[in-house]
Write a protein that holds these residues in place. Structure first.
Motif, mmCIF file in Angstrom:
data_model
loop_
_atom_site.group_PDB
_atom_site.id
_atom_site.type_symbol
_atom_site.label_atom_id
_atom_site.label_comp_id
_atom_site.label_asym_id
_atom_site.label_seq_id
_atom_site.Cartn_x
_atom_site.Cartn_y
_atom_site.Cartn_z
ATOM 1 N N GLU A 243 0.829 -1.202 0.000
ATOM 2 C CA GLU A 243 0.000 0.000 0.000
ATOM 3 C C GLU A 243 0.873 1.267 0.000
ATOM 4 O O GLU A 243 0.583 2.242 -0.698
ATOM 5 C CB GLU A 243 -0.919 0.000 1.235
ATOM 6 C CG GLU A 243 -1.971 -1.082 1.227
ATOM 7 C CD GLU A 243 -2.966 -0.913 0.086
ATOM 8 O OE1 GLU A 243 -3.181 0.248 -0.338
ATOM 9 O OE2 GLU A 243 -3.504 -1.919 -0.385
ATOM 10 N N ALA A 244 1.962 1.244 0.779
ATOM 11 C CA ALA A 244 2.853 2.407 0.804
ATOM 12 C C ALA A 244 3.534 2.605 -0.547
ATOM 13 O O ALA A 244 3.724 3.738 -1.005
ATOM 14 C CB ALA A 244 3.893 2.239 1.913
ATOM 15 N N TYR A 245 3.890 1.509 -1.205
ATOM 16 C CA TYR A 245 4.531 1.619 -2.520
ATOM 17 C C TYR A 245 3.570 2.206 -3.544
ATOM 18 O O TYR A 245 3.963 3.022 -4.377
ATOM 19 C CB TYR A 245 5.006 0.240 -2.969
ATOM 20 C CG TYR A 245 5.697 0.244 -4.304
ATOM 21 C CD1 TYR A 245 7.017 0.683 -4.428
ATOM 22 C CD2 TYR A 245 5.027 -0.182 -5.451
ATOM 23 C CE1 TYR A 245 7.649 0.696 -5.662
ATOM 24 C CE2 TYR A 245 5.652 -0.173 -6.681
ATOM 25 C CZ TYR A 245 6.966 0.265 -6.777
ATOM 26 O OH TYR A 245 7.569 0.284 -8.003
ATOM 27 N N ARG A 246 2.287 1.788 -3.491
ATOM 28 C CA ARG A 246 1.306 2.349 -4.416
ATOM 29 C C ARG A 246 1.090 3.838 -4.155
ATOM 30 O O ARG A 246 0.745 4.592 -5.077
ATOM 31 C CB ARG A 246 -0.024 1.603 -4.293
ATOM 32 C CG ARG A 246 0.040 0.138 -4.720
ATOM 33 C CD ARG A 246 -1.343 -0.467 -4.816
ATOM 34 N NE ARG A 246 -1.282 -1.902 -4.975
ATOM 35 C CZ ARG A 246 -1.463 -2.781 -3.993
ATOM 36 N NH1 ARG A 246 -1.728 -2.331 -2.765
ATOM 37 N NH2 ARG A 246 -1.384 -4.079 -4.207
ATOM 38 N N ALA A 247 1.273 4.257 -2.897
ATOM 39 C CA ALA A 247 1.106 5.673 -2.550
ATOM 40 C C ALA A 247 2.393 6.476 -2.759
ATOM 41 O O ALA A 247 2.476 7.627 -2.316
ATOM 42 C CB ALA A 247 0.645 5.802 -1.101
ATOM 43 N N ASN A 248 3.396 5.876 -3.399
ATOM 44 C CA ASN A 248 4.683 6.551 -3.678
ATOM 45 C C ASN A 248 5.417 6.943 -2.393
ATOM 46 O O ASN A 248 6.120 7.952 -2.364
ATOM 47 C CB ASN A 248 4.466 7.774 -4.557
ATOM 48 C CG ASN A 248 3.986 7.419 -5.941
ATOM 49 O OD1 ASN A 248 4.350 6.363 -6.475
ATOM 50 N ND2 ASN A 248 3.165 8.266 -6.526
ATOM 51 N N GLU A 249 5.225 6.169 -1.331
ATOM 52 C CA GLU A 249 5.943 6.396 -0.080
ATOM 53 C C GLU A 249 7.038 5.333 0.026
ATOM 54 O O GLU A 249 6.881 4.295 0.658
ATOM 55 C CB GLU A 249 4.975 6.322 1.102
ATOM 56 C CG GLU A 249 3.887 7.395 1.047
ATOM 57 C CD GLU A 249 2.848 7.233 2.135
ATOM 58 O OE1 GLU A 249 2.952 6.229 2.893
ATOM 59 O OE2 GLU A 249 1.934 8.062 2.235
ATOM 60 N N ALA A 250 8.154 5.618 -0.661
ATOM 61 C CA ALA A 250 9.199 4.605 -0.813
ATOM 62 C C ALA A 250 9.820 4.225 0.522
ATOM 63 O O ALA A 250 10.091 3.044 0.786
ATOM 64 C CB ALA A 250 10.269 5.113 -1.783
ATOM 65 N N ARG A 251 10.081 5.210 1.382
ATOM 66 C CA ARG A 251 10.748 4.912 2.649
ATOM 67 C C ARG A 251 9.863 4.055 3.541
ATOM 68 O O ARG A 251 10.342 3.082 4.156
ATOM 69 C CB ARG A 251 11.103 6.227 3.364
ATOM 70 C CG ARG A 251 11.916 6.009 4.637
ATOM 71 C CD ARG A 251 13.224 5.307 4.344
ATOM 72 N NE ARG A 251 13.864 4.790 5.538
ATOM 73 C CZ ARG A 251 14.994 4.116 5.548
ATOM 74 N NH1 ARG A 251 15.624 3.881 4.398
ATOM 75 N NH2 ARG A 251 15.521 3.673 6.660
ATOM 76 N N ASP A 252 8.571 4.381 3.635
ATOM 77 C CA ASP A 252 7.667 3.570 4.441
ATOM 78 C C ASP A 252 7.556 2.155 3.877
ATOM 79 O O ASP A 252 7.491 1.177 4.634
ATOM 80 C CB ASP A 252 6.278 4.223 4.495
ATOM 81 C CG ASP A 252 6.302 5.537 5.258
ATOM 82 O OD1 ASP A 252 7.262 5.751 6.019
ATOM 83 O OD2 ASP A 252 5.372 6.341 5.078
ATOM 84 N N ALA A 253 7.519 2.051 2.552
ATOM 85 C CA ALA A 253 7.448 0.724 1.938
ATOM 86 C C ALA A 253 8.701 -0.093 2.260
ATOM 87 O O ALA A 253 8.613 -1.291 2.568
ATOM 88 C CB ALA A 253 7.276 0.857 0.425
ATOM 89 N N TYR A 254 9.873 0.561 2.210
ATOM 90 C CA TYR A 254 11.119 -0.147 2.532
ATOM 91 C C TYR A 254 11.105 -0.641 3.983
ATOM 92 O O TYR A 254 11.496 -1.779 4.268
ATOM 93 C CB TYR A 254 12.301 0.787 2.293
ATOM 94 C CG TYR A 254 13.635 0.201 2.675
ATOM 95 C CD1 TYR A 254 14.320 -0.653 1.834
ATOM 96 C CD2 TYR A 254 14.214 0.513 3.914
ATOM 97 C CE1 TYR A 254 15.540 -1.187 2.192
ATOM 98 C CE2 TYR A 254 15.437 -0.020 4.283
ATOM 99 C CZ TYR A 254 16.096 -0.867 3.415
ATOM 100 O OH TYR A 254 17.307 -1.402 3.782
ATOM 101 N N ASP A 255 10.654 0.206 4.901
ATOM 102 C CA ASP A 255 10.603 -0.200 6.311
ATOM 103 C C ASP A 255 9.640 -1.367 6.519
ATOM 104 O O ASP A 255 9.941 -2.308 7.276
ATOM 105 C CB ASP A 255 10.176 0.990 7.174
ATOM 106 C CG ASP A 255 11.219 2.112 7.163
ATOM 107 O OD1 ASP A 255 12.385 1.813 6.847
ATOM 108 O OD2 ASP A 255 10.851 3.255 7.469
#
Length: 268
Positions: A243-255
């Protein structure tokens, strides 16, 4: 069950005559041949012998029982309905889209284009009866004198004319071949150095990732959890990362992905 009937009727059918004895609940329950049941269902839906909606539904359910698990999942997907949360999200997205379209339409209707000074007047013709200055045609862009690279220009300048036989007698063929070989070797060395530097960067990046993963695993105390609990938490973190990756939140997606691997590294 119109959608279900349309789906289960698709597929191979048995070429046979459907009799009245075959259009019976008991016969349908005993029959285990999907092509034959599809033929019976098609005959029932044609209405030649009348309409029997309950028998049609019974036949559809019997075919569904005989279908493989993969096809049954398709039927379940066809019958599934959106949840209230999905409907609310779709409604919100539609409202946002409508608001954006209305805003863009209002901006296009109210904005006035103002030409830059000295540009709009240049495109206007002279007043009637006034010769004015004759418009000078713009000169076509000149082509570059050469498209050769600097090295190619130097090589072209150092070329020996074909008729200069004395210069060709003095030309050192072996020396020029050695220069070409040395140039190729230098290019190969540079390529290997770049590849080695890239490999070292990748190894350093992998070591940092492993160190981060180890620290995250210790911080979460994943070793003290049961395997089922770790798998559940890993799957949850993986969904959050998507979901974070789809929202372009790369850092949250990585965590989130890092925590998912810390919980269960066997399910990347």
């Amino acid at each position: 069950m119109a959608e279900l009937g349309d789906f289960v009727c698709q597929g191979r059918r048995k070429v046979c005559e459907v009799t009245l004895e075959m259009m019976d609940y008991k016969y349908v329950d005993k029959c285990s041949d999907c092509p034959e049941l599809r033929t019976i269902l098609t005959e029932l839906k044609s209405g030649k012998h009348g309409k029997y909606p309950h028998l049609e539904q019974h036949t559809e359910k019997r075919i569904l029982e005989l279908l493989p698990a993969k096809d049954r999942k398709k039927v379940e997907a066809l019958q599934s309905k959106p949840t209230p949360a999905d409907e609310a999200q779709a409604s919100s997205e539609l409202k946002d889209f409508e608001a954006g379209v209305a805003e863009a339409d209002e901006r296009l209707r109210t904005e006035v284009y103002v030409a830059k000074a000295g540009k709009a007047g240049d495109r206007l013709p002279p007043p009637r009866g006034h010769k004015g200055d004759a418009a000078k045609p713009k000169a076509a862009p000149r082509a570059p004198e050469t498209y050769l690279e600097e090295d190619e220009q130097q090589d072209k300048a150092a070329r020996i004319p074909g008729y200069d036989f004395r210069a060709w007698d003095k030309f050192d063929v072996d020396g020029e071949c050695d220069k070409l070989d040395e140039k190729d070797k230098a290019l190969e060395r540079a390529r290997k150095e770049r590849a080695e530097a890239a490999r070292r960067r990748d190894e350093a990046k992998a070591r940092r990732a492993l160190a981060d993963l180890s620290k995250e695993r210790e911080a979460l105390r994943a070793d003290d959890m049961a395997p089922a609990e770790r798998q559940f938490l890993a799957q949850r973190e993986k969904h959050k990362g998507n979901e974070a990756y789809r929202a372009n939140e790369a850092r949250d997606a990585y965590d989130c992905y890092t925590r998912a691997l810390a919980y269960d590294a066997s399910n990347p």
